[in-house]
Design a protein around this motif. Structure first.
Motif, short mmCIF file in Angstrom:
data_model
loop_
_atom_site.label_atom_id
_atom_site.label_comp_id
_atom_site.label_asym_id
_atom_site.label_seq_id
_atom_site.Cartn_x
_atom_site.Cartn_y
_atom_site.Cartn_z
N THR A 10 3.09 -5.50 4.47
CA THR A 10 1.94 -6.38 4.56
C THR A 10 0.67 -5.57 4.41
OG1 THR A 10 0.71 -7.98 5.90
CG2 THR A 10 1.91 -6.25 7.09
N THR A 11 -0.24 -6.06 3.60
CA THR A 11 -1.56 -5.43 3.47
C THR A 11 -2.64 -6.33 4.05
OG1 THR A 11 -1.74 -6.34 1.22
CG2 THR A 11 -0.89 -4.10 1.43
N VAL A 12 -2.24 -7.41 4.71
CA VAL A 12 -3.18 -8.40 5.26
C VAL A 12 -3.03 -8.51 6.77
CG1 VAL A 12 -3.86 -10.82 5.26
CG2 VAL A 12 -3.24 -9.71 3.11
N HIS A 13 -1.80 -8.59 7.26
CA HIS A 13 -1.56 -8.82 8.68
C HIS A 13 -1.68 -7.53 9.48
CE1 HIS A 13 0.47 -12.21 6.69
NE2 HIS A 13 0.16 -12.89 7.77
N PRO A 14 -2.00 -7.63 10.78
CA PRO A 14 -2.04 -6.44 11.63
C PRO A 14 -0.65 -5.84 11.82
CG PRO A 14 -2.30 -8.43 12.95
CD PRO A 14 -2.38 -8.86 11.51
N GLU A 69 -6.56 -2.85 -4.77
CA GLU A 69 -6.19 -1.50 -4.36
C GLU A 69 -4.97 -1.45 -3.44
OE1 GLU A 69 -7.41 1.36 -5.48
OE2 GLU A 69 -8.60 0.13 -6.86
N GLN A 70 -4.88 -2.34 -2.47
CA GLN A 70 -3.80 -2.25 -1.50
C GLN A 70 -2.41 -2.47 -2.11
OE1 GLN A 70 -5.40 -0.46 0.62
NE2 GLN A 70 -4.74 -1.51 2.49
N PRO A 71 -2.22 -3.45 -2.99
CA PRO A 71 -0.90 -3.56 -3.63
C PRO A 71 -0.51 -2.31 -4.42
CG PRO A 71 -2.12 -5.60 -3.88
CD PRO A 71 -3.08 -4.60 -3.32
N ARG A 72 -1.49 -1.70 -5.08
CA ARG A 72 -1.18 -0.48 -5.85
C ARG A 72 -0.69 0.63 -4.92
NH1 ARG A 72 -3.74 4.05 -6.56
NH2 ARG A 72 -5.62 3.29 -5.49
N LYS A 73 -1.37 0.83 -3.79
CA LYS A 73 -0.95 1.86 -2.85
C LYS A 73 0.39 1.51 -2.19
CE LYS A 73 -4.91 1.97 -0.55
NZ LYS A 73 -5.93 2.42 0.45
N ALA A 74 0.60 0.23 -1.91
CA ALA A 74 1.88 -0.19 -1.33
C ALA A 74 3.02 0.09 -2.30
CB ALA A 74 1.83 -1.68 -0.98
N LEU A 75 2.80 -0.15 -3.58
CA LEU A 75 3.83 0.11 -4.59
C LEU A 75 4.19 1.59 -4.63
CD1 LEU A 75 5.56 -0.87 -6.97
CD2 LEU A 75 3.57 -0.54 -8.46
N GLN A 76 3.20 2.46 -4.57
CA GLN A 76 3.47 3.90 -4.56
C GLN A 76 4.29 4.30 -3.34
OE1 GLN A 76 -0.49 5.50 -4.72
NE2 GLN A 76 -0.68 5.29 -6.96
N MET A 77 3.94 3.74 -2.18
CA MET A 77 4.67 4.08 -0.96
C MET A 77 6.11 3.58 -1.02
SD MET A 77 4.88 5.51 1.93
CE MET A 77 3.17 6.00 2.19
N ILE A 96 3.58 -7.18 -7.44
CA ILE A 96 4.33 -5.94 -7.35
C ILE A 96 5.78 -6.22 -6.96
CG2 ILE A 96 2.23 -4.67 -6.74
CD1 ILE A 96 3.57 -4.23 -3.95
N GLY A 97 6.01 -7.35 -6.27
CA GLY A 97 7.38 -7.73 -5.97
C GLY A 97 8.18 -7.97 -7.23
N VAL A 98 7.59 -8.66 -8.18
CA VAL A 98 8.26 -8.92 -9.46
C VAL A 98 8.51 -7.61 -10.20
CG1 VAL A 98 7.95 -9.96 -11.73
CG2 VAL A 98 7.44 -11.29 -9.67
N ARG A 99 7.52 -6.73 -10.14
CA ARG A 99 7.66 -5.42 -10.81
C ARG A 99 8.83 -4.64 -10.23
NH1 ARG A 99 2.39 -1.56 -11.82
NH2 ARG A 99 3.44 0.14 -12.93
N LEU A 100 8.96 -4.65 -8.92
CA LEU A 100 10.07 -3.94 -8.27
C LEU A 100 11.41 -4.62 -8.55
CD1 LEU A 100 8.20 -3.22 -4.95
CD2 LEU A 100 9.09 -1.46 -6.50
#
Length: 370
Positions: A10-14, A69-77, A96-100
């Motif tokens: 998640t890049t939105v929720h705490p 920015e956050q989806p790009r960094k999440a994809l790298q991680m 990014i889910g579809v990409r994976l």
């Protein structure tokens, strides 16, 4: 015991989100899965309750910058972690889910809300644009979800919607943890107060609720949560009935338990918006778990629950007088309130609880692994 590595994202929720962390991730870790939670809050990495929390860094300011920015960094991680299952929780991560998924990974979308119906109620979107934007987003969401491995949803209504495009769709409802608010059941004497805990927005009936207080001057409203915007807060603070409001702001879970222990009824009088009519609001079930009778909007789905289990009263949420009458009925009869509160607690113990939903989640993961 399963040893499969999985990653929730998640890049939105705490990071300690009740559904994502405290329920799903902790349950999966306890079941033996090597569980990671990827977040973006700048608070660093940690191991908590068996869950490896991995931080990709605080989001940039601005909605568009965050969504870029956050989806790009999440994809790298995620590529570094290389989990067998990726379970993400935000619509902005769909792409990014579809990409994976194209790379042969098992990808799950957790739909907390019916977003197209939510768009219809967003105050920051100009009214003429809401319906076409909702139509466009639903088609966008459906087109991407059908390319994933599965969908987990927070209500059966959302599951039925996605089942048309994703055969492996399962509902895991956001029902309460049994032990979390139980201390409120056996607390001390309750005050002449009702409570509302949650986001404070126009569409959740806060104006009508504050207006109803004028008709029950002996009752206080204990209000917890963040205001939708400064204008709504200023409007309510200027209302003559604001003197009956005890506003605590955003509070932690221990404070939520204490507020419910002090109150005699829990309010969930959301307005009849498309995104609410088929929702299962977690606050209603948390009130029930704390032994509080509920005063709820008279929506067919909610009425079925409240009437069947005799755990509260249903009212027209647009009518302050109807809301006030329900408050007066419950606070005027301690016996009625206690009986309805106990019935709600029994319903949670038997049906509306996280342990039941946890088994659905674990069965889903067994299916996915197979």
């Amino acid at each position: 015991m399963p040893t499969m590595r999985i990653a929730h994202v998640t890049t939105v929720h705490p990071r300690y989100d009740i559904r994502i962390f405290r329920k799903e991730c902790v349950s999966l870790a306890a079941a033996g899965y090597e569980t990671y939670l990827v977040v973006g809050d700048g608070l660093g990495d940690e191991l908590r309750d068996g869950v490896h929390i991995v931080d990709i860094g605080v989001a940039p300011s601005g909605r568009l910058a965050r969504m870029r920015e956050q989806p790009r960094k999440a994809l790298q991680m995620l590529r570094r972690l290389d989990p067998a299952v990726i379970h993400f929780h935000d619509p902005e991560l769909l792409r990014i889910g579809v990409r994976l998924a194209r790379e042969g990974r098992k990808v799950v979308y957790d739909a907390h809300e019916d977003v197209p119906r939510q768009i219809l109620t967003k105050q920051w979107i100009p009214a003429p644009l809401r319906r076409p934007l909702a139509w466009l987003f639903e088609r966008y969401e459906n087109s991407l979800v059908r390319r994933l491995s599965a969908v987990v949803t927070a209500t059966p209504h959302i599951t039925r919607r996605f089942a048309a495009v994703q055969p492996l769709s399962v509902s895991v409802c956001n029902f309460p943890l049994l032990e979390e608010l139980s201390a409120a059941v056996d607390g001390g004497p309750r005050e002449s107060a009702i409570c509302y805990v949650g986001g404070i927005t126009r569409t959740r009936g806060i104006r009508q609720l504050v207006s109803a207080l004028a008709l029950v001057p002996e009752v206080r409203l204990i209000l917890c949560g963040s205001f939708e915007d400064a204008a709504l807060e200023a409007e309510l603070r200027a209302h003559p009935s604001w003197s009956q409001v005890e506003y605590l702001g955003q509070v932690g879970r221990a404070e939520v338990r204490d507020v419910m222990a002090r109150s005699r009824a829990g309010m969930v009088t959301l307005l009849p918006m498309p995104s609410y009519m088929d929702a299962l609001p977690i606050k209603m079930f948390e009130y029930m778990s704390a032994g509080l009778p509920v005063i709820a909007s008279d929506f067919p789905l909610w009425r079925d629950i409240v009437v069947e289990h005799r755990c509260g009263l249903c009212v027209d949420p647009t009518n302050p007088r109807a809301v006030a009458d329900a408050i007066r009925s419950l606070l005027g009869s301690a016996e009625l309130a206690e009986r309805m509160g106990a019935a709600g607690r029994t319903a949670v113990d038997r049906q509306f609880n996280w342990p039941h939903e946890e088994q659905r989640l674990l069965e889903f993961y067994r299916t996915l692994a197979a």
